[in-house]
Design a protein around this motif. Structure first.
Motif, PDB file in Angstrom:
ATOM      1  N   LEU A  84      -8.832   1.736  -3.116  1.00  0.00           N
ATOM      2  CA  LEU A  84      -8.534   2.927  -2.331  1.00  0.00           C
ATOM      3  C   LEU A  84      -9.315   2.851  -1.028  1.00  0.00           C
ATOM      4  CD1 LEU A  84      -7.505   5.923  -1.957  1.00  0.00           C
ATOM      5  CD2 LEU A  84      -9.600   6.611  -3.160  1.00  0.00           C
ATOM      6  N   LYS A 110       0.825  -1.198   0.000  1.00  0.00           N
ATOM      7  CA  LYS A 110       0.000   0.000   0.000  1.00  0.00           C
ATOM      8  C   LYS A 110       0.862   1.252   0.000  1.00  0.00           C
ATOM      9  CE  LYS A 110      -0.718   0.279   5.038  1.00  0.00           C
ATOM     10  NZ  LYS A 110      -1.731   0.297   6.115  1.00  0.00           N
ATOM     11  N   GLU A 139     -14.025   2.629   1.629  1.00  0.00           N
ATOM     12  CA  GLU A 139     -13.183   1.825   0.733  1.00  0.00           C
ATOM     13  C   GLU A 139     -13.908   1.617  -0.587  1.00  0.00           C
ATOM     14  OE1 GLU A 139     -10.713  -1.794   2.057  1.00  0.00           O
ATOM     15  OE2 GLU A 139     -12.445  -2.713   1.053  1.00  0.00           O
ATOM     16  N   ALA A 195      -5.254   8.122   3.764  1.00  0.00           N
ATOM     17  CA  ALA A 195      -5.769   7.506   2.547  1.00  0.00           C
ATOM     18  C   ALA A 195      -4.701   6.585   1.976  1.00  0.00           C
ATOM     19  CB  ALA A 195      -6.158   8.572   1.522  1.00  0.00           C
ATOM     20  N   SER A 196      -5.137   5.437   1.444  1.00  0.00           N
ATOM     21  CA  SER A 196      -4.198   4.436   0.940  1.00  0.00           C
ATOM     22  C   SER A 196      -4.658   3.883  -0.400  1.00  0.00           C
ATOM     23  CB  SER A 196      -4.067   3.262   1.927  1.00  0.00           C
ATOM     24  OG  SER A 196      -3.544   3.665   3.164  1.00  0.00           O
ATOM     25  N   LEU A 197      -3.720   3.735  -1.312  1.00  0.00           N
ATOM     26  CA  LEU A 197      -3.884   2.894  -2.490  1.00  0.00           C
ATOM     27  C   LEU A 197      -3.282   1.539  -2.154  1.00  0.00           C
ATOM     28  CD1 LEU A 197      -2.805   5.379  -5.315  1.00  0.00           C
ATOM     29  CD2 LEU A 197      -5.117   4.462  -4.970  1.00  0.00           C
TER      30      LEU A 197
END
Length: 313
Positions: free
Chosen positions: A177, A124, A200, A144-146
């Motif tokens: 995401l 991530k 999500e 926030a994460s990819l």
């Protein structure tokens, strides 16, 4: 019953409500530190709760007898190696193990979807920020994460529970995401208003569904808005919660009720962070439910339990 085309407007409205009134007098900025050194982090979460109908996981079980319900336990444990690209952005390979278990022993409590282990490995890219008020005090944050991960589901360690049937997919690739948001506004030393949201949007290759059913684009949003009253070293927090999930694809298996509903209603929790490590709370919620596609008989739920999040190191 809500149609799936209403979901986008509802989600946008929730996010607007969760953020607008709090950010007006808070500064959003990078955490005021130099770029951190790379680190290994371990986080654990525990949730143990009763739910009468369990819309998040219940499949085709028909009418649940009066006095019955689910006594669920969830334990995710995550290990990640963070490589910081800046003071507020890091890249992290991670591994996670998650146990789901139902303590009761009626036939409906033995279902494999409430009794399993999921093991995952992934990567991530995360950015995180803090909210500071005019006195330079921390009043919340956003992350926030990819991400992309590979998941494997196994049958419960308890052999009295149902095994995962042969016709069920045991592997899933999930990419998307995710975000987390929290902020609070103190009104006086003992009273405040607050909001927190988690969301999500992810593509699933199988979502652990029946073999031959593939490709799911699932969006979820959980948002709470409430007040807090300090009582000694604890906090009593009544709130309103909205939890929605929607599969944006349109084949038959994408319309399952457990992937397409919104739950909403009042709740209250007692936050015990001053007494116990991590983030610990005892809560109760009364939830109404509406379905985007497939109507069901149940239109409400009762949920009560204890949850905690612990940064182990």
């Amino acid at each position: 019953m809500l149609h799936r085309t209403h979901m986008n407007a509802l989600a946008a409205g929730l996010l607007f409500a969760a953020g607008t009134s709090f950010l007006c007098d808070s500064a959003i900025g990078a955490d005021r530190y130099q770029k951190p050194a790379d680190e290994i982090c371990v986080e654990g979460g525990i949730e143990s709760y009763y739910t009468q109908y369990n819309f998040n996981r219940t499949r085709e079980e028909g009418t649940i007898p009066d006095g019955s319900g689910y006594y669920l336990f969830s334990l995710p444990l995550t290990l990640e190696a963070r490589h910081y690209l800046s003071d507020a952005i890091y890249l992290a390979p991670y591994a996670r193990a998650s146990i789901t278990y139902d303590f009761a022993d009626k036939p409906l409590n033995r279902s494999y979807w409430n009794n399993n282990q999921v093991f995952a490995g992934g990567l991530k890219l995360t950015t995180q920020r803090s909210f500071m008020n005019k006195s330079d005090e921390y009043v919340g944050g956003i992350s926030a994460s990819l991400f992309s991960e590979y998941e494997v589901m196994t049958s419960s360690f308890d052999r009295t529970k149902d095994r995962v049937p042969a016709g069920i997919e045991r592997q899933n690739v999930k990419s998307g995401l995710s975000f987390w948001f929290s902020t609070q506004k103190p009104l006086n030393p003992k009273f405040r208003v607050w909001t927190e949201s988690w969301g999500e949007l992810a593509w699933h290759t199988t979502a652990f569904s029946d073999e031959g059913e593939d490709d799911f684009l699932i969006g979820s949003l959980s948002s709470k808005i409430g007040t807090g009253v300090n009582i000694a070293h604890a906090s009593f927090e009544p709130y309103v919660t909205v939890d929605l999930v929607n599969d944006f694809l349109d084949r038959e298996w994408n319309r399952s009720s457990w992937f397409n509903n919104v739950q909403y209603g009042p709740g209250a929790r007692l936050v015990l962070d001053q007494y116990l490590p991590g983030n610990v709370s005892i809560y109760m919620e009364y939830l109404f439910v509406s379905y985007f596609d497939t109507p069901q008989d149940q239109d409400h739920d009762i949920k009560a339990g204890i949850s905690c999040w612990i940064p182990i190191f």
